[in-house]
Design a protein around this motif. Structure first.
Motif, PDB file in Angstrom:
ATOM      1  N   ASN A 138      29.022 -25.333  24.445  1.00  0.00           N
ATOM      2  CA  ASN A 138      28.428 -24.947  25.719  1.00  0.00           C
ATOM      3  C   ASN A 138      28.332 -26.120  26.677  1.00  0.00           C
ATOM      4  OD1 ASN A 138      27.757 -22.128  25.116  1.00  0.00           O
ATOM      5  ND2 ASN A 138      26.341 -22.992  23.613  1.00  0.00           N
ATOM      6  N   LYS A 140      34.990 -24.573  39.639  1.00  0.00           N
ATOM      7  CA  LYS A 140      33.900 -24.871  38.710  1.00  0.00           C
ATOM      8  C   LYS A 140      33.196 -26.129  39.218  1.00  0.00           C
ATOM      9  CE  LYS A 140      35.043 -21.638  35.740  1.00  0.00           C
ATOM     10  NZ  LYS A 140      34.169 -20.462  35.488  1.00  0.00           N
ATOM     11  N   TYR A 174      37.845 -22.863  28.652  1.00  0.00           N
ATOM     12  CA  TYR A 174      38.417 -21.710  29.352  1.00  0.00           C
ATOM     13  C   TYR A 174      39.922 -21.633  29.104  1.00  0.00           C
ATOM     14  CZ  TYR A 174      34.002 -21.738  31.931  1.00  0.00           C
ATOM     15  OH  TYR A 174      32.676 -21.715  32.263  1.00  0.00           O
ATOM     16  N   THR A 195      39.551 -16.507  30.419  1.00  0.00           N
ATOM     17  CA  THR A 195      38.665 -16.231  29.289  1.00  0.00           C
ATOM     18  C   THR A 195      37.695 -17.388  29.118  1.00  0.00           C
ATOM     19  OG1 THR A 195      40.376 -14.956  28.160  1.00  0.00           O
ATOM     20  CG2 THR A 195      38.538 -15.748  26.826  1.00  0.00           C
ATOM     21  N   ASP A 196      36.414 -17.068  29.039  1.00  0.00           N
ATOM     22  CA  ASP A 196      35.352 -18.048  28.844  1.00  0.00           C
ATOM     23  C   ASP A 196      34.970 -18.033  27.365  1.00  0.00           C
ATOM     24  OD1 ASP A 196      33.030 -19.514  28.721  1.00  0.00           O
ATOM     25  OD2 ASP A 196      32.003 -18.438  30.317  1.00  0.00           O
ATOM     26  N   LYS A 217      32.599 -19.932  25.895  1.00  0.00           N
ATOM     27  CA  LYS A 217      31.258 -20.410  25.574  1.00  0.00           C
ATOM     28  C   LYS A 217      30.502 -19.423  24.681  1.00  0.00           C
ATOM     29  CE  LYS A 217      29.564 -21.180  29.694  1.00  0.00           C
ATOM     30  NZ  LYS A 217      30.763 -20.892  30.532  1.00  0.00           N
ATOM     31  N   ARG A 243      32.756 -13.842  27.899  1.00  0.00           N
ATOM     32  CA  ARG A 243      34.174 -13.674  28.112  1.00  0.00           C
ATOM     33  C   ARG A 243      34.443 -12.615  29.171  1.00  0.00           C
ATOM     34  NH1 ARG A 243      37.099 -14.147  22.174  1.00  0.00           N
ATOM     35  NH2 ARG A 243      36.032 -16.041  21.523  1.00  0.00           N
TER      36      ARG A 243
END
Length: 355
Positions: free
Chosen positions: A47, A316, A338, A346-347, A349, A354
């Motif tokens: 994260n 970002k 990502y 696609t995330d 974390k 996502r």
């Protein structure tokens, strides 16, 4: 506008650089073999800020972060350093023998052969325990960019290099964007704070530092200047493209050097550069709208044009390492990991995050 730009640059320097604050990290006493402890597997990645992303010869994705080193096998993440060190990890290298090197801020470098770790620090000859970059040259030497010069490891011992003779930095040293608005002192410690190392097609080594770029021919370090005679300051990224051109990114923007002349593509701050298989140039750079950083793509077929086609993919607060994987997906680091498949991002974390 000028004040907003200075505030943004100040944030970039504080976060993108190797910050000079005390680090709570596990410190080894000399080079030691550490038995591999149980690694943690999970469905999501870190994260925290992801600094570097690499794909190994087996197809696994490796990434470094403030939480440590992670490996992604396409299904789940393994926290490789969960029981080894609590340091912040900045860089990863898979050498030609298939072994891994991990750079930390405060705990030196870790060598990993897939089973156990070995920690190298200043007690073993490293120039500094604060390392931001790792590079392997054509002969197999492994180079480490530290805040106190570069260290070269030949498999047996370290040899250290300084771009200039200057005192080392201290934990209290800090840098503001205003420092780059005029020429830096010749004896500044910033000229030895190495952010990136690359070997060009002639065998010369380029060292991008918090100060200026130095090129090493095996005997002498020479400061590189652009077409206007100005040195490149606070260089964050240097790459060699498929044609042998050198690309430079930092406070002075994005530049390309073909061996004879320099070409400028933008004067916005550039933090990272990457060339994909099609010859497109990807960057993390100051966004056109001034809202943080942008993941941008320069169309490879238009690079010879006066106005190359550049596309901002996403914004970002911070963007770091960029990688194209074997399937053509683009991975990048921000506050987490990502992946961009050409249409969607696609995330990693968390599964819930996502999209």
């Amino acid at each position: 506008m000028k004040n907003k730009r200075n505030v943004l640059y100040s944030l970039m320097i504080m976060l993108a650089g190797v910050c000079y604050f005390p680090v709570q990290a596990q410190q080894k006493n000399g080079a030691q073999d550490t038995n591999e402890t149980k690694k943690v597997s999970s469905s999501h990645g870190p994260n925290s800020i992801v600094r570097a992303i690499k794909q190994d010869r087996k197809g696994n994705i490796w990434l470094t972060s403030g939480e440590g080193v992670f490996k992604y096998d396409g299904k789940s993440f393994t926290h490789i350093t969960s029981k080894v060190s609590s340091a912040r990890f900045f860089s990863v290298l898979e050498d030609r023998k298939g072994n891994f090197w991990f750079a930390t801020i405060g705990s030196g470098v870790y060598y990993y052969n897939g089973k156990s770790f070995r920690n190298f620090t200043t007690k073993d000859g490293l120039a500094s325990d604060r390392i931001g970059n790792i590079y392997e040259d054509k002969t197999g030497n492994v180079w480490f960019g530290t805040e106190n010069g570069a260290s070269r490891y030949d498999g047996k011992s370290f040899q250290n290099f300084k771009m200039i003779e200057a005192a080392s930095s201290t934990q209290t040293d800090s840098v503001h964007i205003s420092a780059y608005q005029h020429a830096l002192p010749k004896d500044s410690w910033m000229h030895n704070d190495v952010n990136v190392i690359i070997e060009d097609k002639t065998g010369k080594l380029w060292f991008g530092t918090r100060g200026y770029i130095s090129v090493y021919d095996g005997k002498t370090f020479t400061t590189i200047t652009n077409k206007d005679g100005k040195a490149f300051a606070n260089v964050r990224s240097i790459i060699k493209d498929k044609k042998g051109n050198i690309w430079i990114g930092g406070t002075d923007g994005l530049w390309r050097y073909n061996g004879n002349m320099f070409t400028n593509f933008t004067q916005k701050f550039v933090g990272y550069i990457y060339e994909d298989k099609k010859g497109n140039i990807w960057t993390s750079m100051e966004s056109a709208n001034g809202q943080g950083w942008a993941l941008s793509r320069y169309d490879g077929k238009s690079l010879a044009d006066k106005k190359p086609v550049v596309t901002e993919i996403t914004n970002k607060p911070m963007i770091f390492g960029i990688l194209e994987d074997n399937d053509g997906n683009i991975w990048f680091g921000a506050n987490g990991l990502y992946r961009y498949d050409g249409k969607t991002i696609t995330d990693f974390k968390s599964e819930e995050g996502r999209k």
